[in-house]
Design a protein around this motif. Structure first.
Motif, PDB file in Angstrom:
ATOM      1  N   ARG A   1       0.829  -1.211   0.000  1.00  0.00           N
ATOM      2  CA  ARG A   1       0.000   0.000   0.000  1.00  0.00           C
ATOM      3  C   ARG A   1       0.860   1.257   0.000  1.00  0.00           C
ATOM      4  N   LEU A   2       2.022   1.203   0.635  1.00  0.00           N
ATOM      5  CA  LEU A   2       2.938   2.344   0.584  1.00  0.00           C
ATOM      6  C   LEU A   2       3.511   2.525  -0.818  1.00  0.00           C
ATOM      7  N   VAL A   3       3.946   1.414  -1.421  1.00  0.00           N
ATOM      8  CA  VAL A   3       4.541   1.481  -2.753  1.00  0.00           C
ATOM      9  C   VAL A   3       3.514   1.922  -3.782  1.00  0.00           C
ATOM     10  N   VAL A   4       2.319   1.341  -3.722  1.00  0.00           N
ATOM     11  CA  VAL A   4       1.270   1.695  -4.684  1.00  0.00           C
ATOM     12  C   VAL A   4       0.883   3.162  -4.534  1.00  0.00           C
ATOM     13  N   GLY A   5       0.812   3.654  -3.283  1.00  0.00           N
ATOM     14  CA  GLY A   5       0.496   5.061  -3.076  1.00  0.00           C
ATOM     15  C   GLY A   5       1.511   5.980  -3.737  1.00  0.00           C
ATOM     16  N   SER A   6       2.787   5.610  -3.657  1.00  0.00           N
ATOM     17  CA  SER A   6       3.834   6.411  -4.299  1.00  0.00           C
ATOM     18  C   SER A   6       3.737   6.340  -5.816  1.00  0.00           C
ATOM     19  N   LEU A   7       3.488   5.149  -6.342  1.00  0.00           N
ATOM     20  CA  LEU A   7       3.418   4.985  -7.798  1.00  0.00           C
ATOM     21  C   LEU A   7       2.248   5.749  -8.399  1.00  0.00           C
ATOM     22  N   LEU A   8       1.104   5.734  -7.719  1.00  0.00           N
ATOM     23  CA  LEU A   8      -0.049   6.406  -8.324  1.00  0.00           C
ATOM     24  C   LEU A   8       0.115   7.919  -8.273  1.00  0.00           C
ATOM     25  N   ASP A   9       0.812   8.452  -7.254  1.00  0.00           N
ATOM     26  CA  ASP A   9       1.078   9.882  -7.234  1.00  0.00           C
ATOM     27  C   ASP A   9       2.035  10.278  -8.349  1.00  0.00           C
ATOM     28  N   ARG A  10       2.829   9.320  -8.812  1.00  0.00           N
ATOM     29  CA  ARG A  10       3.792   9.621  -9.886  1.00  0.00           C
ATOM     30  C   ARG A  10       3.208   9.333 -11.264  1.00  0.00           C
ATOM     31  N   PHE A  11       2.495   8.207 -11.431  1.00  0.00           N
ATOM     32  CA  PHE A  11       2.055   7.785 -12.758  1.00  0.00           C
ATOM     33  C   PHE A  11       0.556   7.939 -12.988  1.00  0.00           C
ATOM     34  N   GLY A  12      -0.192   8.244 -11.951  1.00  0.00           N
ATOM     35  CA  GLY A  12      -1.622   8.440 -12.113  1.00  0.00           C
ATOM     36  C   GLY A  12      -2.423   7.190 -11.798  1.00  0.00           C
ATOM     37  N   PRO A  13      -3.668   7.357 -11.318  1.00  0.00           N
ATOM     38  CA  PRO A  13      -4.475   6.198 -10.920  1.00  0.00           C
ATOM     39  C   PRO A  13      -4.943   5.330 -12.079  1.00  0.00           C
ATOM     40  N   ARG A  14      -5.135   5.916 -13.252  1.00  0.00           N
ATOM     41  CA  ARG A  14      -5.628   5.111 -14.388  1.00  0.00           C
ATOM     42  C   ARG A  14      -4.654   3.985 -14.709  1.00  0.00           C
ATOM     43  N   ARG A  15      -3.412   4.325 -14.911  1.00  0.00           N
ATOM     44  CA  ARG A  15      -2.415   3.317 -15.256  1.00  0.00           C
ATOM     45  C   ARG A  15      -2.105   2.389 -14.074  1.00  0.00           C
ATOM     46  N   THR A  16      -2.087   2.966 -12.872  1.00  0.00           N
ATOM     47  CA  THR A  16      -1.754   2.145 -11.703  1.00  0.00           C
ATOM     48  C   THR A  16      -2.828   1.108 -11.429  1.00  0.00           C
ATOM     49  N   PHE A  17      -4.103   1.513 -11.456  1.00  0.00           N
ATOM     50  CA  PHE A  17      -5.182   0.562 -11.189  1.00  0.00           C
ATOM     51  C   PHE A  17      -5.249  -0.499 -12.285  1.00  0.00           C
ATOM     52  N   SER A  18      -5.066  -0.087 -13.530  1.00  0.00           N
ATOM     53  CA  SER A  18      -5.069  -1.055 -14.629  1.00  0.00           C
ATOM     54  C   SER A  18      -3.950  -2.074 -14.454  1.00  0.00           C
ATOM     55  N   ALA A  19      -2.770  -1.599 -14.028  1.00  0.00           N
ATOM     56  CA  ALA A  19      -1.634  -2.507 -13.826  1.00  0.00           C
ATOM     57  C   ALA A  19      -1.919  -3.513 -12.719  1.00  0.00           C
ATOM     58  N   ILE A  20      -2.554  -3.061 -11.636  1.00  0.00           N
ATOM     59  CA  ILE A  20      -2.869  -3.978 -10.531  1.00  0.00           C
ATOM     60  C   ILE A  20      -3.876  -5.029 -10.976  1.00  0.00           C
ATOM     61  N   LEU A  21      -4.886  -4.620 -11.726  1.00  0.00           N
ATOM     62  CA  LEU A  21      -5.887  -5.572 -12.207  1.00  0.00           C
ATOM     63  C   LEU A  21      -5.263  -6.600 -13.150  1.00  0.00           C
ATOM     64  N   LEU A  22      -4.386  -6.149 -14.029  1.00  0.00           N
ATOM     65  CA  LEU A  22      -3.696  -7.076 -14.926  1.00  0.00           C
ATOM     66  C   LEU A  22      -2.775  -8.006 -14.137  1.00  0.00           C
ATOM     67  N   TYR A  23      -2.094  -7.440 -13.160  1.00  0.00           N
ATOM     68  CA  TYR A  23      -1.194  -8.235 -12.326  1.00  0.00           C
ATOM     69  C   TYR A  23      -1.957  -9.321 -11.564  1.00  0.00           C
ATOM     70  N   ALA A  24      -3.198  -9.029 -11.164  1.00  0.00           N
ATOM     71  CA  ALA A  24      -3.981  -9.989 -10.382  1.00  0.00           C
ATOM     72  C   ALA A  24      -4.125 -11.323 -11.101  1.00  0.00           C
ATOM     73  N   THR A  25      -4.054 -11.310 -12.413  1.00  0.00           N
ATOM     74  CA  THR A  25      -4.171 -12.551 -13.184  1.00  0.00           C
ATOM     75  C   THR A  25      -3.063 -13.538 -12.811  1.00  0.00           C
ATOM     76  N   VAL A  26      -1.871 -13.021 -12.531  1.00  0.00           N
ATOM     77  CA  VAL A  26      -0.709 -13.883 -12.280  1.00  0.00           C
ATOM     78  C   VAL A  26      -0.877 -14.715 -11.004  1.00  0.00           C
ATOM     79  N   PRO A  27      -1.080 -14.087  -9.829  1.00  0.00           N
ATOM     80  CA  PRO A  27      -1.225 -14.930  -8.634  1.00  0.00           C
ATOM     81  C   PRO A  27      -2.486 -15.785  -8.648  1.00  0.00           C
ATOM     82  N   CYS A  28      -3.550 -15.313  -9.315  1.00  0.00           N
ATOM     83  CA  CYS A  28      -4.777 -16.131  -9.390  1.00  0.00           C
ATOM     84  C   CYS A  28      -4.521 -17.417 -10.171  1.00  0.00           C
ATOM     85  N   LEU A  29      -3.881 -17.297 -11.331  1.00  0.00           N
ATOM     86  CA  LEU A  29      -3.602 -18.480 -12.140  1.00  0.00           C
ATOM     87  C   LEU A  29      -2.558 -19.372 -11.461  1.00  0.00           C
TER      88      LEU A  29
END
Length: 517
Positions: free
Chosen positions: A82-110
Motif C-alpha cells: 500500500r505504501l509502494v502503490v500510493g507512491s506509484l499512483l502519485d507519480r504515474f496516475g491512478p488510471r495506469r496504476t489501477f489497470s496494472a494492478i488488475l492485470l497483475y492480479a491474473t498472475v497470482p490467481c492463475l
C-alpha cells in the motif's frame, strides 16, 4: 444601471442532493462507478481463498497451521504494497496504476489455481497481497473527479461498495465451483477471478482518465517516500515506519507459532523486515532533505499530524473491522452454541453493513459543519461499542448481542468513510501516499488486534479495540480541519502551478482550474 454583484455564501448540500449527485449521468459519476467496480474485483480476487479453505486443505492434506499460514501470507505484503502503490499512483496516475494492478492480479490467481504443492500455494498468496493494495488507487481517482463538498459521499460509495467484493467472493465463488463440478471446481473459480480482473484492467485503461478535461494531474515530486514540510514531521514519519515493519515481524512470529517455519526462518523474516525498515527510513531521510535543512514557506506547508491521527483512526476503524469479521463466527458459535452456518450468517452482518454504513459515514462528513468533529463522534461511539461487546456472554439474549454487534459495526464502517472523507483533502498532490500510509495502518491494526486474540481471548480483543478507539477519539482533537473542505470546486495546490504529464490534457494548466463535471 446594473446593480452591484452580491456574494452569497455557498448553499450547503442536502442529503438528497448529495445522493442524487452520485447517480446522475456525468463523467465524474461514470468514473466513480467504473472505479468502485475495479476495487470490487481486486477484493474478489484477494479473498478468493477463504471460500475454499476447507476444500483446499482436504485436497492438499494441509494442517490447521498451514491453512493459517496461507491466510497470513495473503495479508503480509499488503502492508508495504500500500505504501509502494500510493507512491506509484502519485507519480504515474491512478488510471495506469489501477489497470496494472488488475492485470497483475491474473498472475497470482492463475498460479494459485494451478498449484500442485503447498510451497506454490504460499508463493501465490504472498503475491496476491499486492492486489489488496488496489484500494489506495481509487481514493485519489475519486478525489480528482469530485469537489471537496461531495468527496466524502463519493469516497464512501467507492470504499463501501468495493469492500463488498470480499462478501461477494464468499457468496458466489462456491456456486461457480459447484457449477463446474469435480475436485477442480475451485481451481476454475479462482482462475476466473484473475481472468475477469485482467480483462477489466484493459477496459479500465481505455474507459477512464486521471482528471476531468482542463485539469492537470498534480504529481508528487518524489515517489520514494512521502514529502513532509517540517523537521518534526520527518521524525514523525520515521517513527510511523516502525509499526509497519513490526507488523511483518508479527506475521512471521504467528507463522512460526503454528509450527510451519523454523526458528531460523523466523530469524530470516525478522532480518528482512529490518532491512525494509532501514530502506524506508533512508528514503524518508533523503526525500525530505529540504524539510530537515530549511523552512518551507507557510503556503506550502501541510499538517503532518493530521496524517498521523488519520492513520491511527483507520487502524482502529478498519483494523478492528478486519479482526472482528475474522473471529466473530467462532465467537457466536462457542458462546451461544450455534451451528457454524448460523454463526457465520450472524457474524456476516458486520461486513454486509459496509454497503450502507461506509457511504453513510462519508455522506454525513459532507453534510456536517466539521469533518473532524464527526470523525471524533464515530471514534467515541466505536470505543463504547467495543467495550460493550467485551461484556458479551451466554447470559445475554442472542438478539441483544446481535443488536450490539450491528450498532458497533455501523460506527466502525461509518468511521472508515469519515477517515477517507478527510484523507484526500490533507494534501492533494500526495493524496496517494497519504492514502497508502493510512491504508497500511488499517492492516497493522487488524494484525495487532488478531494477535491479541491469539494470545488471549475474544473478549480481551474487544476490550483492546475499545480502548484503542477511545485513544483515537482523544487524539482526534489534534486533527486539523481541512481548509475549504466543503468547497464546490478543488482548491489550488499550495505549490503553485503544476504541469500535467497526462497526454489527455492539452498543454500545461494551472492546478485548481475549474472541474468539468
Amino acid at each position: 444601471m446594473t446593480p452591484p454583484a452580491v456574494d452569497h455564501p455557498p448553499t450547503r448540500p442536502t442529503t438528497g442532493s448529495l445522493i442524487a449527485s452520485m447517480f446522475r449521468r456525468g463523467p465524474a459519476q461514470r468514473v466513480l462507478h467504473l472505479t468502485w467496480f475495479a476495487f470490487f474485483l481486486t477484493f474478489v480476487a484477494w479473498f478468493n481463498f477463504a471460500p475454499f479453505a476447507t476444500t483446499i486443505g482436504g485436497q492438499f492434506d494441509l494442517s490447521t497451521g498451514q491453512l493459517v499460514t496461507l491466510g497470513l501470507c495473503n495479508l503480509a505484503l499488503t502492508v508495504p504494497a500500500r505504501l509502494v502503490v500510493g507512491s506509484l499512483l502519485d507519480r504515474f496516475g491512478p488510471r495506469r496504476t489501477f489497470s496494472a494492478i488488475l492485470l497483475y492480479a491474473t498472475v497470482p490467481c492463475l498460479l494459485f489455481a494451478t498449484a500442485q504443492s503447498f510451497e506454490v500455494l504460499v508463493l501465490s498468496r504472498l503475491l496476491m497481497g499486492v492486489v489488496g493494495a488496489g484500494f489506495v488507487v481509487g481514493i485519489r481517482m475519486v478525489a480528482e473527479w469530485f469537489p471537496p463538498a461531495e468527496v466524502g459521499t463519493a469516497e464512501g460509495i467507492y470504499g463501501g461498495w468495493g469492500n463488498f467484493g470480499a462478501a461477494a467472493a464468499a457468496l458466489t465463488l462456491p456456486a461457480v465451483a459447484g457449477a463446474v463440478g469435480g475436485p477442480a471446481g475451485w481451481r476454475w473459480a479462482v482462475a476466473g477471478t484473475g481472468v475477469v480482473a485482467g480483462l477489466y484492467g484493459l477496459a479500465y485503461l481505455r474507459l477512464v482518465r486521471d482528471t476531468p478535461d482542463g485539469t492537470p494531474y498534480a504529481r508528487a515530486r518524489r515517489a520514494a517516500a512521502l514529502e513532509v514540510t517540517s523537521r518534526g514531521a520527518v521524525w514523525g514519519l520515521i517513527a510511523m515506519s516502525v509499526p509497519l515493519a513490526g507488523a511483518l515481524v508479527v506475521i512471521a512470529w504467528r507463522i512460526f507459532h503454528v509450527g510451519v517455519i523454523s526458528a531460523g526462518a523466523l530469524g530470516v523474516a525478522v532480518a528482512a523486515s529490518l532491512v525494509l525498515l532501514a530502506l524506508q527510513v533512508t528514503s524518508v531521510w533523503r526525500v525530505n532533505e529540504r524539510a530537515r535543512t530549511s523552512t518551507y514557506p507557510s503556503g506550502q506547508r501541510y499538517p503532518f499530524r493530521s496524517v498521523a491521527v488519520l492513520s491511527f483512526a483507520y487502524a482502529c476503524t478498519f483494523g478492528s473491522e478486519l479482526a472482528a469479521v475474522s473471529f466473530l463466527p467462532e465467537f457466536f458459535e462457542t458462546t451461544w452454541g450455534l451451528s457454524a452456518a448460523v454463526a457465520g450468517a450472524a457474524a456476516a452482518a458486520f461486513a454486509v453493513m459496509n454497503l450502507v454504513s461506509r457511504p453513510g459515514g462519508g455522506l454525513l462528513s459532507d453534510l456536517v459543519a466539521s469533518r473532524r468533529r464527526w470523525l471524533s463522534v464515530l471514534l467515541g461511539g466505536l470505543g463504547v461499542g467495543y467495550l460493550v461487546l467485551s461484556q458479551l456472554s451466554s447470559a445475554w439474549p442472542l438478539w441483544l448481542a446481535l443488536v450490539a454487534v450491528l450498532v458497533t459495526s455501523v460506527f466502525a464502517q461509518a468511521g472508515n468513510g469519515a477517515v477517507y472523507a478527510i484523507v484526500p483533502l490533507v494534501r492533494r498532490q500526495a493524496s496517494g501516499q497519504v492514502s497508502g500510509l493510512c491504508g497500511a495502518y488499517g492492516n497493522v491494526g487488524g494484525i495487532v488486534f488478531l494477535t491479541v486474540l491469539v494470545v488471549s481471548s475474544a473478549r480481551t480483543a474487544f476490550l483492546v479495540m475499545g480502548v484503542a478507539s477511545l485513544c483515537a477519539f482523544v487524539a482526534s482533537r489534534w486533527l486539523v480541519e481541512p481548509s475549504a473542505s466543503h468547497a464546490a470546486a478543488p482548491s489550488p495546490e499550495p505549490d503553485g502551478a503544476a504541469v500535467s504529464e497526462d497526454p489527455v490534457v492539452a498543454g500545461p494548466v494551472p492546478v485548481g482550474a475549474a472541474v468539468g463535471r
